[in-house]
Motif scaffolding. Structure first.
Motif, PDB file in Angstrom:
ATOM      1  N   VAL A  41       0.841  -1.199   0.000  1.00 47.69           N
ATOM      2  CA  VAL A  41       0.000   0.000   0.000  1.00 47.69           C
ATOM      3  C   VAL A  41       0.876   1.248   0.000  1.00 47.69           C
ATOM      4  N   VAL A  42       1.881   1.270   0.877  1.00 47.74           N
ATOM      5  CA  VAL A  42       2.808   2.408   0.937  1.00 47.74           C
ATOM      6  C   VAL A  42       3.561   2.538  -0.387  1.00 47.74           C
ATOM      7  N   ALA A  43       3.988   1.409  -0.925  1.00 50.62           N
ATOM      8  CA  ALA A  43       4.733   1.437  -2.186  1.00 50.62           C
ATOM      9  C   ALA A  43       3.896   2.059  -3.301  1.00 50.62           C
ATOM     10  N   HIS A  44       2.623   1.698  -3.335  1.00 52.15           N
ATOM     11  CA  HIS A  44       1.735   2.275  -4.361  1.00 52.15           C
ATOM     12  C   HIS A  44       1.530   3.764  -4.142  1.00 52.15           C
ATOM     13  N   ASP A  45       1.237   4.145  -2.891  1.00 52.42           N
ATOM     14  CA  ASP A  45       0.943   5.548  -2.591  1.00 52.42           C
ATOM     15  C   ASP A  45       2.156   6.446  -2.801  1.00 52.42           C
ATOM     16  N   GLU A  46       3.353   5.919  -2.501  1.00 53.80           N
ATOM     17  CA  GLU A  46       4.569   6.732  -2.626  1.00 53.80           C
ATOM     18  C   GLU A  46       5.335   6.446  -3.922  1.00 53.80           C
ATOM     19  N   ARG A  47       4.723   5.645  -4.793  1.00 55.47           N
ATOM     20  CA  ARG A  47       5.314   5.319  -6.101  1.00 55.47           C
ATOM     21  C   ARG A  47       6.719   4.713  -5.960  1.00 55.47           C
ATOM     22  N   LEU A  48       6.827   3.767  -5.046  1.00 61.62           N
ATOM     23  CA  LEU A  48       8.096   3.064  -4.853  1.00 61.62           C
ATOM     24  C   LEU A  48       8.141   1.841  -5.756  1.00 61.62           C
ATOM     25  N   ALA A  49       9.244   1.645  -6.426  1.00 61.47           N
ATOM     26  CA  ALA A  49       9.416   0.440  -7.220  1.00 61.47           C
ATOM     27  C   ALA A  49       9.455  -0.766  -6.288  1.00 61.47           C
ATOM     28  N   SER A  50       8.849  -1.860  -6.719  1.00 61.14           N
ATOM     29  CA  SER A  50       8.812  -3.053  -5.876  1.00 61.14           C
ATOM     30  C   SER A  50      10.113  -3.831  -5.997  1.00 61.14           C
ATOM     31  N   LYS A  51      10.318  -4.775  -5.089  1.00 67.61           N
ATOM     32  CA  LYS A  51      11.480  -5.642  -5.136  1.00 67.61           C
ATOM     33  C   LYS A  51      11.498  -6.361  -6.496  1.00 67.61           C
ATOM     34  N   PRO A  52      12.637  -6.510  -7.139  1.00 65.08           N
ATOM     35  CA  PRO A  52      14.004  -6.443  -6.622  1.00 65.08           C
ATOM     36  C   PRO A  52      14.648  -5.056  -6.593  1.00 65.08           C
ATOM     37  N   ALA A  53      13.907  -3.993  -6.910  1.00 61.10           N
ATOM     38  CA  ALA A  53      14.444  -2.650  -6.703  1.00 61.10           C
ATOM     39  C   ALA A  53      14.606  -2.412  -5.202  1.00 61.10           C
ATOM     40  N   PRO A  54      15.573  -1.601  -4.791  1.00 52.07           N
ATOM     41  CA  PRO A  54      15.843  -1.418  -3.358  1.00 52.07           C
ATOM     42  C   PRO A  54      14.982  -0.349  -2.696  1.00 52.07           C
ATOM     43  N   ASP A  55      14.082   0.282  -3.448  1.00 46.83           N
ATOM     44  CA  ASP A  55      13.371   1.474  -2.976  1.00 46.83           C
ATOM     45  C   ASP A  55      12.654   1.279  -1.645  1.00 46.83           C
ATOM     46  N   MET A  56      11.970   0.147  -1.475  1.00 47.94           N
ATOM     47  CA  MET A  56      11.191  -0.059  -0.259  1.00 47.94           C
ATOM     48  C   MET A  56      12.095  -0.188   0.965  1.00 47.94           C
ATOM     49  N   PHE A  57      13.206  -0.896   0.819  1.00 46.72           N
ATOM     50  CA  PHE A  57      14.148  -1.015   1.928  1.00 46.72           C
ATOM     51  C   PHE A  57      14.795   0.332   2.250  1.00 46.72           C
ATOM     52  N   LEU A  58      15.149   1.086   1.226  1.00 47.54           N
ATOM     53  CA  LEU A  58      15.763   2.398   1.460  1.00 47.54           C
ATOM     54  C   LEU A  58      14.786   3.342   2.146  1.00 47.54           C
ATOM     55  N   THR A  59      13.503   3.256   1.792  1.00 48.75           N
ATOM     56  CA  THR A  59      12.485   4.087   2.444  1.00 48.75           C
ATOM     57  C   THR A  59      12.356   3.717   3.919  1.00 48.75           C
ATOM     58  N   ALA A  60      12.394   2.416   4.223  1.00 48.56           N
ATOM     59  CA  ALA A  60      12.336   1.984   5.624  1.00 48.56           C
ATOM     60  C   ALA A  60      13.551   2.475   6.396  1.00 48.56           C
ATOM     61  N   ALA A  61      14.732   2.425   5.781  1.00 43.45           N
ATOM     62  CA  ALA A  61      15.950   2.903   6.453  1.00 43.45           C
ATOM     63  C   ALA A  61      15.841   4.393   6.754  1.00 43.45           C
ATOM     64  N   ARG A  62      15.306   5.150   5.808  1.00 45.67           N
ATOM     65  CA  ARG A  62      15.117   6.588   6.062  1.00 45.67           C
ATOM     66  C   ARG A  62      14.115   6.806   7.191  1.00 45.67           C
ATOM     67  N   GLY A  63      13.070   5.988   7.224  1.00 45.85           N
ATOM     68  CA  GLY A  63      12.070   6.122   8.285  1.00 45.85           C
ATOM     69  C   GLY A  63      12.643   5.855   9.661  1.00 45.85           C
ATOM     70  N   LEU A  64      13.647   4.983   9.727  1.00 37.16           N
ATOM     71  CA  LEU A  64      14.305   4.671  11.000  1.00 37.16           C
ATOM     72  C   LEU A  64      15.536   5.543  11.238  1.00 37.16           C
ATOM     73  N   ASP A  65      15.897   6.357  10.228  1.00 34.70           N
ATOM     74  CA  ASP A  65      17.077   7.231  10.291  1.00 34.70           C
ATOM     75  C   ASP A  65      18.346   6.418  10.537  1.00 34.70           C
ATOM     76  N   VAL A  66      18.537   5.383   9.704  1.00 42.59           N
ATOM     77  CA  VAL A  66      19.720   4.530   9.833  1.00 42.59           C
ATOM     78  C   VAL A  66      20.444   4.451   8.490  1.00 42.59           C
ATOM     79  N   ASP A  67      21.703   4.045   8.545  1.00 41.36           N
ATOM     80  CA  ASP A  67      22.553   3.902   7.373  1.00 41.36           C
ATOM     81  C   ASP A  67      22.382   2.497   6.792  1.00 41.36           C
ATOM     82  N   PRO A  68      22.008   2.367   5.517  1.00 40.90           N
ATOM     83  CA  PRO A  68      21.847   1.029   4.934  1.00 40.90           C
ATOM     84  C   PRO A  68      23.060   0.129   5.123  1.00 40.90           C
TER      85      PRO A  68
END
Length: 252
Positions: free
Chosen positions: A159-186
């Motif tokens: 749902v978040v991926a659709h709303d924020e236009r994130l490419a799905s796996k195997p693109a890294p977008d969803m993981f990178l968005t989660a890392a930003r949400g937690l304010d951590v370094d991949p």
């Protein structure tokens, strides 16, 4: 072994990693294509679980539908996200599969892997931030049904991926968005995945990646970029305890 307790954060896939819902997805996909493919391509090879692991596992729902249909030389219109389940479109077929999936979940509940639950509890006790990153649009339903929703600071799902236009796996977008949400370094964050597409997404995002072999095969997960593969997340607890015992012995 790639450590989770010294990571800035741990990002978990959901189906097949935390919960045994991958088996439910397999059942729902099988029911869909076992009925649909003979009707549109009678000469096509029957759908099997091998198709699930090769063409569907870890992908967004529509991407999974497209992959299976393309493998049989079948083409249907994409349609719209809210197409009814009886529509002969990519999204209609995806929604038909989802009806079957949610019926099973609501009827049978959700099983949490014991080793995964123990790891989540240990990470929470150690103060390691955690997120769930799943291509499923049912992630919140599954987490809530399993009693896990409150354990995760961030949930990035279909749902978040659709709303924020994130490419799905195997693109890294969803993981990178989660890392930003937690304010951590991949680079200092661990991804835990059971699907080839998810492992590849974690690797492409620069994360450390732990593969969980629930049927995909350790060699396939390593080839996709997993630093290490385990069969049960409890193995990560044993590794952590072993390192702690070694550290204590060195101090003595």
């Amino acid at each position: 072994m790639t450590g989770v307790f010294d990571a800035q954060a741990v990002l978990f896939d959901l189906d097949g990693v935390l919960t045994d819902t991958a088996a439910v997805h397999r059942r729902a996909w099988s029911a869909l294509f076992t009925e649909f493919l003979p009707a549109v391509a009678p000469a096509a090879a029957p759908y099997t679980d091998a198709d699930y692991f090769a063409l569907v596992d870890g992908k967004a729902r529509a991407a999974g539908v497209r992959s299976v249909l393309a493998s049989r030389g079948v083409s249907v219109p994409d349609g719209e996200l809210d197409d009814p389940p009886d529509a002969r479109t990519v999204h209609g077929l995806g929604n038909r599969k989802n009806v079957g999936f949610t019926e099973i979940i609501r009827g049978d509940g959700v099983e949490v892997f014991d080793g995964s639950l123990r790891l989540v509890e240990a990470l929470a006790a150690a103060g390691v931030p955690m997120a769930v990153v799943s291509s499923s649009r049912n992630a919140v339903l599954v987490l809530d049904t399993a009693g896990l929703l409150g354990r995760f600071t961030v949930v990035i799902d279909g749902v978040v991926a659709h709303d924020e236009r994130l490419a799905s796996k195997p693109a890294p977008d969803m993981f990178l968005t989660a890392a930003r949400g937690l304010d951590v370094d991949p680079v200092r964050t661990v991804v835990i995945e059971d699907a080839v597409s998810g492992v590849e997404a974690g690797r492409r995002g620069g994360f450390r990646v732990i593969g969980v072999d629930r049927g995909t095969g350790a060699s396939a997960l390593v080839a996709a970029g997993a630093d290490v593969v385990v069969s049960d997340l409890a193995d990560l607890l044993e590794d952590h305890r072993g390192r702690r015992r070694s550290a204590v012995a060195e101090e003595i």
